[in-house]
Design a protein around this motif. Sequence first.
Motif, mmCIF file in Angstrom:
data_model
loop_
_atom_site.group_PDB
_atom_site.id
_atom_site.type_symbol
_atom_site.label_atom_id
_atom_site.label_comp_id
_atom_site.label_asym_id
_atom_site.label_seq_id
_atom_site.Cartn_x
_atom_site.Cartn_y
_atom_site.Cartn_z
ATOM 1 N N ASP A 155 0.086 7.180 2.021
ATOM 2 C CA ASP A 155 -0.622 5.976 1.549
ATOM 3 C C ASP A 155 -0.776 4.943 2.654
ATOM 4 O OD1 ASP A 155 -0.977 7.005 -0.985
ATOM 5 O OD2 ASP A 155 0.740 5.955 -1.862
ATOM 6 N N SER A 156 0.247 4.823 3.519
ATOM 7 C CA SER A 156 0.189 3.819 4.594
ATOM 8 C C SER A 156 -0.895 4.148 5.612
ATOM 9 C CB SER A 156 1.547 3.693 5.301
ATOM 10 O OG SER A 156 1.772 4.781 6.165
ATOM 11 N N GLN A 157 -1.336 5.408 5.657
ATOM 12 C CA GLN A 157 -2.363 5.825 6.617
ATOM 13 C C GLN A 157 -3.745 5.957 5.981
ATOM 14 O OE1 GLN A 157 -0.770 9.482 8.236
ATOM 15 N NE2 GLN A 157 0.395 8.385 9.779
ATOM 16 N N LEU A 167 5.234 -3.217 7.926
ATOM 17 C CA LEU A 167 4.784 -2.131 8.808
ATOM 18 C C LEU A 167 3.940 -2.712 9.941
ATOM 19 C CD1 LEU A 167 4.486 0.844 9.540
ATOM 20 C CD2 LEU A 167 2.564 0.974 7.931
ATOM 21 N N GLU A 168 3.050 -3.634 9.613
ATOM 22 C CA GLU A 168 2.216 -4.280 10.642
ATOM 23 C C GLU A 168 3.079 -5.059 11.632
ATOM 24 O OE1 GLU A 168 -1.062 -3.971 11.333
ATOM 25 O OE2 GLU A 168 -1.096 -2.455 9.753
ATOM 26 N N LYS A 182 3.356 -3.128 3.485
ATOM 27 C CA LYS A 182 2.336 -3.051 4.534
ATOM 28 C C LYS A 182 2.509 -4.147 5.589
ATOM 29 C CE LYS A 182 -2.578 -2.709 5.284
ATOM 30 N NZ LYS A 182 -3.907 -2.954 4.829
ATOM 31 N N ASN A 224 4.450 7.602 0.383
ATOM 32 C CA ASN A 224 4.310 6.270 0.995
ATOM 33 C C ASN A 224 3.730 6.364 2.402
ATOM 34 O OD1 ASN A 224 5.289 4.835 -1.211
ATOM 35 N ND2 ASN A 224 7.374 4.722 -0.438
ATOM 36 N N PHE A 273 7.541 1.353 5.120
ATOM 37 C CA PHE A 273 6.565 2.162 4.394
ATOM 38 C C PHE A 273 6.410 1.730 2.946
ATOM 39 C CE2 PHE A 273 7.258 5.231 7.936
ATOM 40 C CZ PHE A 273 5.956 5.165 8.424
ATOM 41 N N GLU A 274 7.226 0.757 2.523
ATOM 42 C CA GLU A 274 7.068 0.195 1.185
ATOM 43 C C GLU A 274 6.437 -1.194 1.239
ATOM 44 O OE1 GLU A 274 10.885 0.419 -0.730
ATOM 45 O OE2 GLU A 274 10.795 2.614 -0.840
#
Length: 187
Positions: free
Chosen positions: A154-156, A78-79, A75, A151, A72-73
């Motif tokens: 923000d990630s969404q 996360l991908e 991107k 976070n 979550f810090e």
Amino acid sequence: MKIIGITGYAGSGKSTIARILRNLGYVVIDLDVEGHEILKEDETKKKLEKFFGKKIFENNEIRRDKLAKIVFENKNKLELLNSILHPIIKERVKNKIKKSDEEIIFIDGALIEKIGLDEICDYIIFIESSEEKRLKRLVELRKIPVRKAKNIIDSQRNIKYKYDFKIVNNNGLDVIKKELLKILKKI
């Protein structure tokens, strides 16, 4: 058989809707639970260790909090995590549905479309809530630290949802339950 997706941003109230549906006797497949189960599998552990290192482990188990802090810090990380887990989640859910003889099955998850499960849904219900209320729920109800909750939100931020029905969850349980019951009559 009808497949209905329940989706929305983190903290919007998807779990509350899912709980109402379970109380009404419906089967709800929770994508978060499926993801957590996958993290316990040896094959998944090996893949994630390769990409995220031993630091995400404790006693040979993946520490979700440590993994979440990383993804979550960043991107890209996360991908990467999603590219590993999403195909497995999709297959598990499709297999559960195949084995079921329920008339209606609900799928609860923020990333139904991203995982590709929208292609099997007859309808999708979007749960909407203000960012302020979502942040408050994540921090107060789920006990997520404020920074991590921000976070997650923000990630969404760039996710755009496609849906057939919408429930606005800013005015309490009674309101969303009434809205849900109206939708259930239409499907």
